[in-house]
Write a protein that holds these residues in place. Structure first.
Motif, short mmCIF file in Angstrom:
data_model
loop_
_atom_site.label_atom_id
_atom_site.label_comp_id
_atom_site.label_asym_id
_atom_site.label_seq_id
_atom_site.Cartn_x
_atom_site.Cartn_y
_atom_site.Cartn_z
N VAL A 35 0.84 -1.20 0.00
CA VAL A 35 0.00 0.00 0.00
C VAL A 35 0.87 1.25 0.00
O VAL A 35 0.62 2.21 -0.74
N LEU A 36 1.90 1.24 0.82
CA LEU A 36 2.81 2.38 0.90
C LEU A 36 3.51 2.63 -0.43
O LEU A 36 3.57 3.77 -0.91
N ALA A 37 3.98 1.58 -1.06
CA ALA A 37 4.64 1.72 -2.36
C ALA A 37 3.67 2.28 -3.40
O ALA A 37 4.04 3.18 -4.17
N ALA A 38 2.46 1.79 -3.42
CA ALA A 38 1.46 2.29 -4.37
C ALA A 38 1.20 3.77 -4.14
O ALA A 38 1.09 4.56 -5.08
N GLU A 39 1.12 4.16 -2.89
CA GLU A 39 0.89 5.57 -2.54
C GLU A 39 2.04 6.44 -3.04
O GLU A 39 1.84 7.58 -3.46
N LEU A 40 3.25 5.90 -2.98
CA LEU A 40 4.44 6.63 -3.41
C LEU A 40 4.69 6.52 -4.92
O LEU A 40 5.56 7.20 -5.45
N GLY A 41 3.97 5.62 -5.57
CA GLY A 41 4.16 5.43 -7.01
C GLY A 41 5.42 4.65 -7.35
O GLY A 41 6.04 4.88 -8.38
N ILE A 42 5.79 3.74 -6.46
CA ILE A 42 6.98 2.91 -6.69
C ILE A 42 6.61 1.45 -6.48
O ILE A 42 5.50 1.14 -6.06
N LYS A 43 7.53 0.55 -6.72
CA LYS A 43 7.32 -0.87 -6.46
C LYS A 43 7.74 -1.17 -5.01
O LYS A 43 8.70 -0.60 -4.51
N ALA A 44 7.01 -2.06 -4.38
CA ALA A 44 7.25 -2.38 -2.97
C ALA A 44 8.71 -2.76 -2.67
O ALA A 44 9.25 -2.32 -1.65
N PRO A 45 9.39 -3.56 -3.51
CA PRO A 45 10.78 -3.91 -3.19
C PRO A 45 11.70 -2.69 -3.05
O PRO A 45 12.70 -2.76 -2.33
N SER A 46 11.34 -1.58 -3.68
CA SER A 46 12.17 -0.36 -3.55
C SER A 46 12.19 0.15 -2.12
O SER A 46 13.16 0.79 -1.71
N LEU A 47 11.14 -0.12 -1.36
CA LEU A 47 11.09 0.34 0.03
C LEU A 47 12.17 -0.32 0.88
O LEU A 47 12.68 0.28 1.83
N TYR A 48 12.53 -1.55 0.53
CA TYR A 48 13.49 -2.30 1.32
C TYR A 48 14.91 -1.79 1.16
O TYR A 48 15.80 -2.19 1.90
N LYS A 49 15.13 -0.89 0.24
CA LYS A 49 16.44 -0.22 0.12
C LYS A 49 16.61 0.77 1.27
O LYS A 49 17.73 1.15 1.61
N HIS A 50 15.48 1.22 1.85
CA HIS A 50 15.51 2.25 2.89
C HIS A 50 15.13 1.72 4.27
O HIS A 50 15.58 2.26 5.28
N PHE A 51 14.29 0.68 4.33
CA PHE A 51 13.86 0.06 5.58
C PHE A 51 13.92 -1.44 5.41
O PHE A 51 13.33 -1.97 4.47
#
Length: 179
Positions: A35-51
């Protein structure tokens, strides 16, 4: 002085700001990485680069909430060093961001993932107005109980909560003066 968390990248800050908006709108349980990735307009795996995972994101949000809590409570005491000033600000804090308040105060605290000293510093105003660690914990317990029951609408309809808060303030002030 506020204990400082490790600095976040601009992108990680953007992620936490978006996650906070989602928490405030829908609660923590509604915040998934997808959900967070969709809200940001990115793919979910990209979030794991930061958290590293959702728990790390939660810890970052709790860190922000505790820092804000500490800043607001310390500022309230600088304006007026009193139990009343402290509890009025605490109540306002819980009411202004109920879902962030819940995230930071309900459930197990991820202490090992928080900046050293942050939790103690955020709660220090309770000690500063009581000068007693046990009374400080009792005061925080009263404030938290009142705040969570109020934001969860658990009091009976027609309850005069302003008066209930004031009676609690009077009780703690009396306990300090020995009345």
């Amino acid at each position: 002085m506020t204990p400082q968390p490790p600095p976040l990248s601009a992108r990680a800050r953007e992620i936490t700001r978006c996650a906070r908006r989602l928490v405030e709108a829908h609660g923590w349980d509604a915040v998934t990485m997808r959900v967070l990735a969709a809200e940001l307009g990115i793919k979910a795996p990209s979030l794991y680069k930061h958290f590293r995972n959702r728990d790390a994101l939660r810890a970052a949000l709790i860190t922000d909430a505790l820092a804000e809590t500490g800043e607001r409570l310390h500022a309230a005491l600088q304006q007026e060093h009193s139990i009343a000033a402290l509890l009025h600000e605490y109540r306002q804090l819980a009411q202004s961001s109920p879902n962030m308040y819940r995230l930071a105060t309900v459930g197990e605290m991820p202490r090992s993932d928080l900046p050293d000293g942050l939790e103690e510093w955020a709660g220090e105003p309770f000690f500063l107005v009581t000068n007693d660690p046990h009374l400080a914990q009792a005061l925080w317990s009263y404030a938290h109980g009142m705040a969570i029951l109020e934001i969860d609408n658990r009091y009976p309809p027609g309850s005069e909560l302003d008066q209930t808060w004031e009676k609690g303030i009077q009780a703690f002030v009396s306990s300090l003066s020995g009345d």
